[in-house]
Design a protein around this motif. Structure first.
Motif, PDB file in Angstrom:
ATOM      1  N   ALA A   1       0.609  -0.707   0.056  1.00 33.23           N
ATOM      2  CA  ALA A   1      -0.203   0.374  -0.075  1.00 33.23           C
ATOM      3  C   ALA A   1       0.743   0.829  -0.270  1.00 33.23           C
ATOM      4  O   ALA A   1       0.636   2.438  -0.660  1.00 33.23           O
ATOM      5  CB  ALA A   1      -1.017  -0.383   1.076  1.00 33.23           C
ATOM      6  N   HIS A   2       1.570   0.904   0.299  1.00 30.47           N
ATOM      7  CA  HIS A   2       2.895   2.065   0.553  1.00 30.47           C
ATOM      8  C   HIS A   2       4.101   2.796  -0.518  1.00 30.47           C
ATOM      9  O   HIS A   2       4.030   3.446  -0.802  1.00 30.47           O
ATOM     10  CB  HIS A   2       3.721   2.245   2.257  1.00 30.47           C
ATOM     11  CG  HIS A   2       3.016   2.386   3.165  1.00 30.47           C
ATOM     12  ND1 HIS A   2       1.922   1.363   3.968  1.00 30.47           N
ATOM     13  CD2 HIS A   2       3.650   2.978   3.986  1.00 30.47           C
ATOM     14  CE1 HIS A   2       2.336   2.304   5.164  1.00 30.47           C
ATOM     15  NE2 HIS A   2       2.805   2.968   4.948  1.00 30.47           N
ATOM     16  N   TRP A   3       3.573   1.908  -1.342  1.00 26.96           N
ATOM     17  CA  TRP A   3       4.125   1.906  -2.620  1.00 26.96           C
ATOM     18  C   TRP A   3       2.943   2.292  -4.039  1.00 26.96           C
ATOM     19  O   TRP A   3       3.260   3.063  -4.857  1.00 26.96           O
ATOM     20  CB  TRP A   3       4.493   0.431  -3.185  1.00 26.96           C
ATOM     21  CG  TRP A   3       5.730   0.168  -2.489  1.00 26.96           C
ATOM     22  CD1 TRP A   3       6.451  -0.420  -1.628  1.00 26.96           C
ATOM     23  CD2 TRP A   3       7.099   0.692  -3.268  1.00 26.96           C
ATOM     24  NE1 TRP A   3       7.671  -0.652  -0.985  1.00 26.96           N
ATOM     25  CE2 TRP A   3       8.022   0.066  -2.348  1.00 26.96           C
ATOM     26  CE3 TRP A   3       8.369   2.186  -4.474  1.00 26.96           C
ATOM     27  CZ2 TRP A   3       9.387   0.339  -2.573  1.00 26.96           C
ATOM     28  CZ3 TRP A   3       8.863   1.567  -4.450  1.00 26.96           C
ATOM     29  CH2 TRP A   3      10.018   1.083  -3.452  1.00 26.96           C
ATOM     30  N   ASN A   4       1.703   2.820  -3.761  1.00 26.33           N
ATOM     31  CA  ASN A   4       0.374   3.427  -4.691  1.00 26.33           C
ATOM     32  C   ASN A   4       0.305   4.916  -3.991  1.00 26.33           C
ATOM     33  O   ASN A   4       0.582   4.800  -2.882  1.00 26.33           O
ATOM     34  CB  ASN A   4      -0.569   2.261  -3.820  1.00 26.33           C
ATOM     35  CG  ASN A   4      -1.372   2.753  -4.473  1.00 26.33           C
ATOM     36  OD1 ASN A   4      -1.861   3.551  -5.041  1.00 26.33           O
ATOM     37  ND2 ASN A   4      -3.102   2.657  -4.143  1.00 26.33           N
ATOM     38  N   PRO A   5       0.856   5.282  -4.392  1.00 29.92           N
ATOM     39  CA  PRO A   5       0.413   6.819  -5.338  1.00 29.92           C
ATOM     40  C   PRO A   5      -0.529   7.562  -4.203  1.00 29.92           C
ATOM     41  O   PRO A   5      -0.463   8.492  -4.049  1.00 29.92           O
ATOM     42  CB  PRO A   5       0.945   7.565  -5.773  1.00 29.92           C
ATOM     43  CG  PRO A   5       1.065   6.255  -6.923  1.00 29.92           C
ATOM     44  CD  PRO A   5       1.458   4.612  -6.591  1.00 29.92           C
ATOM     45  N   ILE A   6      -1.420   6.924  -5.313  1.00 26.07           N
ATOM     46  CA  ILE A   6      -3.004   6.919  -4.540  1.00 26.07           C
ATOM     47  C   ILE A   6      -3.053   7.121  -3.285  1.00 26.07           C
ATOM     48  O   ILE A   6      -4.032   7.307  -2.682  1.00 26.07           O
ATOM     49  CB  ILE A   6      -3.976   6.086  -5.432  1.00 26.07           C
ATOM     50  CG1 ILE A   6      -3.907   6.475  -6.636  1.00 26.07           C
ATOM     51  CG2 ILE A   6      -5.173   6.226  -4.563  1.00 26.07           C
ATOM     52  CD1 ILE A   6      -4.608   5.508  -7.672  1.00 26.07           C
ATOM     53  N   PHE A   7      -2.918   6.114  -2.358  1.00 28.03           N
ATOM     54  CA  PHE A   7      -2.243   5.650  -1.543  1.00 28.03           C
ATOM     55  C   PHE A   7      -1.994   6.806  -0.715  1.00 28.03           C
ATOM     56  O   PHE A   7      -3.009   7.766   0.974  1.00 28.03           O
ATOM     57  CB  PHE A   7      -1.887   4.978  -0.056  1.00 28.03           C
ATOM     58  CG  PHE A   7      -1.621   4.856   1.069  1.00 28.03           C
ATOM     59  CD1 PHE A   7      -2.199   4.787   2.014  1.00 28.03           C
ATOM     60  CD2 PHE A   7       0.094   4.926   1.391  1.00 28.03           C
ATOM     61  CE1 PHE A   7      -1.722   4.405   3.412  1.00 28.03           C
ATOM     62  CE2 PHE A   7       0.289   5.372   2.702  1.00 28.03           C
ATOM     63  CZ  PHE A   7      -0.036   5.224   4.214  1.00 28.03           C
ATOM     64  N   TYR A   8      -1.194   8.101  -0.855  1.00 32.06           N
ATOM     65  CA  TYR A   8      -0.867   9.468   0.454  1.00 32.06           C
ATOM     66  C   TYR A   8      -1.801  10.341  -0.448  1.00 32.06           C
ATOM     67  O   TYR A   8      -1.535  10.803   0.420  1.00 32.06           O
ATOM     68  CB  TYR A   8       0.737  10.045  -0.741  1.00 32.06           C
ATOM     69  CG  TYR A   8       1.475   8.383  -0.170  1.00 32.06           C
ATOM     70  CD1 TYR A   8       2.197   8.739   1.081  1.00 32.06           C
ATOM     71  CD2 TYR A   8       2.269   7.534  -1.475  1.00 32.06           C
ATOM     72  CE1 TYR A   8       3.196   7.609   2.012  1.00 32.06           C
ATOM     73  CE2 TYR A   8       3.078   6.609  -0.422  1.00 32.06           C
ATOM     74  CZ  TYR A   8       3.983   6.698   0.783  1.00 32.06           C
ATOM     75  OH  TYR A   8       4.160   5.559   1.083  1.00 32.06           O
ATOM     76  N   LEU A   9      -2.803   9.981  -1.049  1.00 32.76           N
ATOM     77  CA  LEU A   9      -2.915  11.117  -1.715  1.00 32.76           C
ATOM     78  C   LEU A   9      -4.474  11.466  -0.895  1.00 32.76           C
ATOM     79  O   LEU A   9      -5.050  12.333  -0.395  1.00 32.76           O
ATOM     80  CB  LEU A   9      -3.939  11.161  -3.123  1.00 32.76           C
ATOM     81  CG  LEU A   9      -2.861  11.449  -4.179  1.00 32.76           C
ATOM     82  CD1 LEU A   9      -3.371  10.715  -5.801  1.00 32.76           C
ATOM     83  CD2 LEU A   9      -2.119  12.848  -4.518  1.00 32.76           C
ATOM     84  N   ILE A  10      -4.754  10.228  -0.743  1.00 30.48           N
ATOM     85  CA  ILE A  10      -6.074   9.592   0.116  1.00 30.48           C
ATOM     86  C   ILE A  10      -5.660  10.181   1.431  1.00 30.48           C
ATOM     87  O   ILE A  10      -6.457  10.334   1.792  1.00 30.48           O
ATOM     88  CB  ILE A  10      -6.791   8.424   0.090  1.00 30.48           C
ATOM     89  CG1 ILE A  10      -6.933   8.610  -1.627  1.00 30.48           C
ATOM     90  CG2 ILE A  10      -7.188   7.937   0.632  1.00 30.48           C
ATOM     91  CD1 ILE A  10      -7.485   6.437  -1.286  1.00 30.48           C
ATOM     92  N   ASP A  11      -4.354   9.430   1.845  1.00 30.60           N
ATOM     93  CA  ASP A  11      -4.206   9.678   3.486  1.00 30.60           C
ATOM     94  C   ASP A  11      -4.036  11.418   3.387  1.00 30.60           C
ATOM     95  O   ASP A  11      -4.063  12.094   4.408  1.00 30.60           O
ATOM     96  CB  ASP A  11      -2.727   9.185   3.559  1.00 30.60           C
ATOM     97  CG  ASP A  11      -2.907   8.825   5.021  1.00 30.60           C
ATOM     98  OD1 ASP A  11      -3.593   8.316   5.813  1.00 30.60           O
ATOM     99  OD2 ASP A  11      -1.175   9.686   5.663  1.00 30.60           O
TER     100      ASP A  11
END
Length: 273
Positions: A219-229
């Motif tokens: 999940a931490h390699w998914n840039p969309i995770f950082y957008l949502i976070d």
């Protein structure tokens, strides 16, 4: 005297006009993109809002109060920013990808390529439309959250920054998809097997801290995770990952995607209808 043979394309226009900006052309293209989705606002703006509301209603009815708190917050409050960002990225992607693939399928892509617009101006025009649509949808959802659950915005600057980054990232990816795809079936494959899974498996409905390894690391390699976070931090003030690291990852990812999109537009790659 032999005429000079030139190969038409965006690359040459960009070279001839290096250092200058066609502001009128950029304004016209961006206005076209905004008017294109606003002319069918029932599909492009109202429908995503209804989908977001249905997500909230379904989760509220299915889980009720049994879900408990997540990261110290009521579940519906935790869910709101994830729904907001998921809607933003899906609409930004759809705006640029549908515009480009429709132009290619209908054969009027030449109306965009023939005017004296550089690759950067074309890229900016499409992205302005994507960002405008994303901001309208995000503003409507944020207003609904404030009215329904009384949720304000903890850090407005961070929230706005991540929404704009999300729109730029997915707008750029939408351009890449629209360039690669030659028909709507190919676009549907990209949407269903790449965009939708990445947006759903990125902490939208849960905290990634609850995931077992190796899914948490993935999940931490998914840039969309950082957008949502990042959107969750901007609205609620809590985050799964350091917000500065997330912002840096998003900026680098956006820069990479837009660089590729500019290069493909400049070379005319797969831009024939």
């Amino acid at each position: 005297m032999q005429p000079i043979q030139t190969r038409p394309g965006i690359r040459q226009m960009g070279v001839r006009r290096f250092g200058r900006v066609n502001w009128l052309g950029l304004y016209t293209l961006s206005q076209r993109e905004i008017m294109r989705f606003m002319s069918v606002w029932q599909q492009t703006v109202f429908a995503p809002l209804m989908t977001s509301a249905l997500f909230v209603v379904v989760f509220a009815l299915a889980l009720g109060r049994s879900r408990g708190e997540v990261m110290g917050l009521p579940y519906l409050a935790f869910l709101g920013p994830g729904i907001l960002m998921m809607t933003v990225i899906q609409n930004a992607f759809a705006n640029t990808s549908s515009s480009l693939i429709s132009s290619k399928m209908q054969g009027n892509i030449v109306d965009t390529l023939m005017p004296p617009l550089s690759a950067g101006e074309i890229l900016a025009g499409y992205l302005i439309g994507a960002v405008a649509r994303a901001l309208i949808v995000a503003g409507a959802i944020a207003a609904g959250m404030a009215l329904v659950i009384g949720q304000g915005v903890a850090h407005p600057a961070w929230a706005l920054g991540f929404v704009v980054l999300g729109a730029l990232l997915m707008g750029g990816l939408g351009l890449l998809a629209g360039i690669v795809a030659q028909k709507f079936d190919q676009m549907a494959v990209i949407t269903n097997f790449i965009v939708t899974p990445l947006s759903f498996l990125s902490g939208t409905f849960y905290s990634v801290q609850a995931l077992p390894q190796p899914f948490r690391a993935f999940a931490h390699w998914n840039p969309i995770f950082y957008l949502i976070d990042g959107a969750r931090y901007g609205i609620l003030g809590v985050a799964d990952a350091p917000v500065l690291r997330g912002f840096g990852v998003c900026v680098l990812t956006v820069a990479l995607v837009l660089a590729v999109a500019w290069r493909w537009l400049a070379s005319g790659y797969r831009m024939k209808p």
